[in-house]
Design a protein around this motif. Structure first.
Motif, PDB file in Angstrom:
ATOM      1  N   GLU A  67       0.842  -1.186   0.000  1.00 46.90           N
ATOM      2  CA  GLU A  67       0.000   0.000   0.000  1.00 46.90           C
ATOM      3  C   GLU A  67       0.883   1.244   0.000  1.00 46.90           C
ATOM      4  N   PRO A  68       0.479   2.311  -0.683  1.00 46.65           N
ATOM      5  CA  PRO A  68       1.344   3.498  -0.774  1.00 46.65           C
ATOM      6  C   PRO A  68       1.777   4.020   0.592  1.00 46.65           C
ATOM      7  N   GLU A  69       3.077   4.299   0.687  1.00 47.65           N
ATOM      8  CA  GLU A  69       3.672   4.878   1.880  1.00 47.65           C
ATOM      9  C   GLU A  69       4.545   6.057   1.470  1.00 47.65           C
ATOM     10  N   ALA A  70       4.748   6.987   2.389  1.00 53.55           N
ATOM     11  CA  ALA A  70       5.679   8.077   2.136  1.00 53.55           C
ATOM     12  C   ALA A  70       7.090   7.521   2.003  1.00 53.55           C
ATOM     13  N   LEU A  71       7.865   8.075   1.085  1.00 54.99           N
ATOM     14  CA  LEU A  71       9.239   7.610   0.927  1.00 54.99           C
ATOM     15  C   LEU A  71      10.011   7.710   2.235  1.00 54.99           C
ATOM     16  N   GLY A  72       9.748   8.741   2.999  1.00 58.82           N
ATOM     17  CA  GLY A  72      10.446   8.910   4.264  1.00 58.82           C
ATOM     18  C   GLY A  72      10.159   7.805   5.250  1.00 58.82           C
ATOM     19  N   ALA A  73       8.915   7.283   5.242  1.00 58.63           N
ATOM     20  CA  ALA A  73       8.557   6.200   6.153  1.00 58.63           C
ATOM     21  C   ALA A  73       9.332   4.926   5.837  1.00 58.63           C
ATOM     22  N   LEU A  74       9.716   4.754   4.584  1.00 59.04           N
ATOM     23  CA  LEU A  74      10.479   3.582   4.166  1.00 59.04           C
ATOM     24  C   LEU A  74      11.978   3.781   4.299  1.00 59.04           C
ATOM     25  N   ILE A  84      23.371  11.074   0.792  1.00 57.67           N
ATOM     26  CA  ILE A  84      21.948  11.292   0.970  1.00 57.67           C
ATOM     27  C   ILE A  84      21.661  12.235   2.139  1.00 57.67           C
ATOM     28  N   TRP A  85      22.525  12.207   3.171  1.00 57.37           N
ATOM     29  CA  TRP A  85      22.261  13.025   4.354  1.00 57.37           C
ATOM     30  C   TRP A  85      22.462  14.523   4.094  1.00 57.37           C
ATOM     31  N   GLY A  86      23.122  14.872   3.008  1.00 55.83           N
ATOM     32  CA  GLY A  86      23.372  16.284   2.730  1.00 55.83           C
ATOM     33  C   GLY A  86      22.414  16.906   1.743  1.00 55.83           C
ATOM     34  N   ASP A  87      21.371  16.200   1.350  1.00 56.18           N
ATOM     35  CA  ASP A  87      20.464  16.684   0.309  1.00 56.18           C
ATOM     36  C   ASP A  87      19.131  17.098   0.923  1.00 56.18           C
ATOM     37  N   GLN A  88      18.948  18.387   1.120  1.00 58.74           N
ATOM     38  CA  GLN A  88      17.718  18.877   1.716  1.00 58.74           C
ATOM     39  C   GLN A  88      16.519  18.737   0.784  1.00 58.74           C
ATOM     40  N   SER A  89      16.760  18.762  -0.523  1.00 58.80           N
ATOM     41  CA  SER A  89      15.661  18.564  -1.464  1.00 58.80           C
ATOM     42  C   SER A  89      15.091  17.160  -1.330  1.00 58.80           C
ATOM     43  N   PHE A  90      15.964  16.178  -1.099  1.00 59.37           N
ATOM     44  CA  PHE A  90      15.460  14.827  -0.889  1.00 59.37           C
ATOM     45  C   PHE A  90      14.634  14.751   0.385  1.00 59.37           C
ATOM     46  N   ALA A  91      15.045  15.456   1.422  1.00 55.86           N
ATOM     47  CA  ALA A  91      14.288  15.439   2.674  1.00 55.86           C
ATOM     48  C   ALA A  91      12.855  15.911   2.443  1.00 55.86           C
ATOM     49  N   ASP A  92      12.672  16.949   1.633  1.00 51.71           N
ATOM     50  CA  ASP A  92      11.328  17.432   1.323  1.00 51.71           C
ATOM     51  C   ASP A  92      10.558  16.426   0.479  1.00 51.71           C
ATOM     52  N   LEU A  93      11.229  15.896  -0.521  1.00 48.39           N
ATOM     53  CA  LEU A  93      10.596  14.925  -1.409  1.00 48.39           C
ATOM     54  C   LEU A  93      10.138  13.703  -0.625  1.00 48.39           C
ATOM     55  N   ALA A  94      10.996  13.191   0.250  1.00 46.13           N
ATOM     56  CA  ALA A  94      10.677  11.990   1.018  1.00 46.13           C
ATOM     57  C   ALA A  94       9.507  12.212   1.968  1.00 46.13           C
ATOM     58  N   ARG A  95       9.313  13.439   2.378  1.00 46.14           N
ATOM     59  CA  ARG A  95       8.222  13.746   3.308  1.00 46.14           C
ATOM     60  C   ARG A  95       6.856  13.705   2.631  1.00 46.14           C
ATOM     61  N   VAL A  96       6.769  14.063   1.344  1.00 48.50           N
ATOM     62  CA  VAL A  96       5.462  14.233   0.718  1.00 48.50           C
ATOM     63  C   VAL A  96       5.141  13.214  -0.368  1.00 48.50           C
ATOM     64  N   VAL A 125       8.701   0.988  -4.771  1.00 48.03           N
ATOM     65  CA  VAL A 125       9.883   1.837  -4.629  1.00 48.03           C
ATOM     66  C   VAL A 125      11.142   0.977  -4.758  1.00 48.03           C
ATOM     67  N   LEU A 126      12.184   1.539  -5.370  1.00 50.56           N
ATOM     68  CA  LEU A 126      13.524   0.963  -5.310  1.00 50.56           C
ATOM     69  C   LEU A 126      14.493   2.100  -5.018  1.00 50.56           C
TER      70      LEU A 126
END
Length: 254
Positions: free
Chosen positions: A10-17, A66-78, A84-85
């Motif tokens: 079932e769809p999950e936020a990328l951040g949750a995974l 990955i820890w230095g990318d703030q754009s990914f942090a936003d993307l993973a949240r929404v 997903v892979l």
């Protein structure tokens, strides 16, 4: 080496995974628990995901940690997805490929990742590379071993092999040409997952009790759930949301 993960459910936020679990792929970029080769996965990362109604996945890849990318942090949240892979890439020798060398690699509905290394690269696969159509060689996205392994898998998919057969055949073929290689491969089309355990760890978490099932296949568990199961070395895994099939892979003959 690298660390990678594929998910169906079932769809999950990328951040949750990928971020929130105690031992998530995000944390594995600097503190993996079961990585046998290398310790810091900071030379790029990527995530691919599928949207409802579109068989072609989206990708987000970068050549830094990955820890230095703030754009990914936003993307993973929404961003939410049911398939997903994702992968974080081990520190490697300097090269000019940048994010093009970061998994997942993609073509049509497919996403692919390689956790490992081809021994003797590139000389060891010179003969194997000649089996590919010249156009495929000229179209390689990067000049790394993983990109060539992906081209070998994709050529088999295009001629009609199923995902598990393609991964298993390529693993044995590359291992025959470069015997000390580590070839944990991961492939999904958004509905199925195929993977090989060959030289490093591979685990799966199957939760068929959910309404439509949920499966995670990963280099290592992202939490301490006792339901995680380790895949034996030299094994091919084929999975859907509700089923897992493990098949031993034969050692290549000379």
């Amino acid at each position: 080496m690298c660390r990678h993960l594929a998910f169906l459910g079932e769809p999950e936020a990328l951040g949750a995974l990928l971020v929130e679990p105690a031992h998530s792929l995000f944390r594995q970029s600097w503190a993996p628990r079961r990585q046998r080769h290398g310790t810091v996965n900071a030379d790029g990362f990527g995530v691919g995901w599928y949207a409802d109604g579109d068989p072609v996945p989206a990708r987000y890849r970068r050549d830094g940690p990955i820890w230095g990318d703030q754009s990914f942090a936003d993307l993973a949240r929404v961003v939410r997805s049911g398939a997903v892979l994702a992968a974080v890439r081990d520190a490697t020798e300097a090269g000019a490929d940048g994010e093009a060398a970061a998994a997942p690699f993609a073509a049509g509905p497919w996403l692919f990742s390689h956790n490992g290394a081809v021994s003797g690269w590139p000389d060891s696969l010179a003969a194997v590379a000649t089996t590919l159509p010249p156009a495929d060689l000229l179209s390689l996205e990067a000049r790394c071993d993983s990109a060539l392994v992906w081209a070998l898998v994709l050529e088999r998919l295009r001629r009609g092999d199923d995902a598990a057969q393609a991964l298993g055949d390529v693993t044995v073929e590359v291992a025959r040409a470069a015997p000390a290689s580590r070839l944990n491969l991961l492939l999904t089309d958004g509905a199925t997952i195929a993977a090989t355990a060959w030289g490093d760890t591979l685990w799966y978490l199957a939760e068929p009790g959910r309404r439509t099932g949920r499966t995670v296949v990963a280099s290592e568990p992202y939490d301490d759930d006792p339901s995680w199961r380790e895949v034996p070395d030299r094994t091919l895994l084929a999975a859907t949301r509700t089923d897992i099939l493990l098949t031993p892979l034969k050692e290549p003959t000379a």
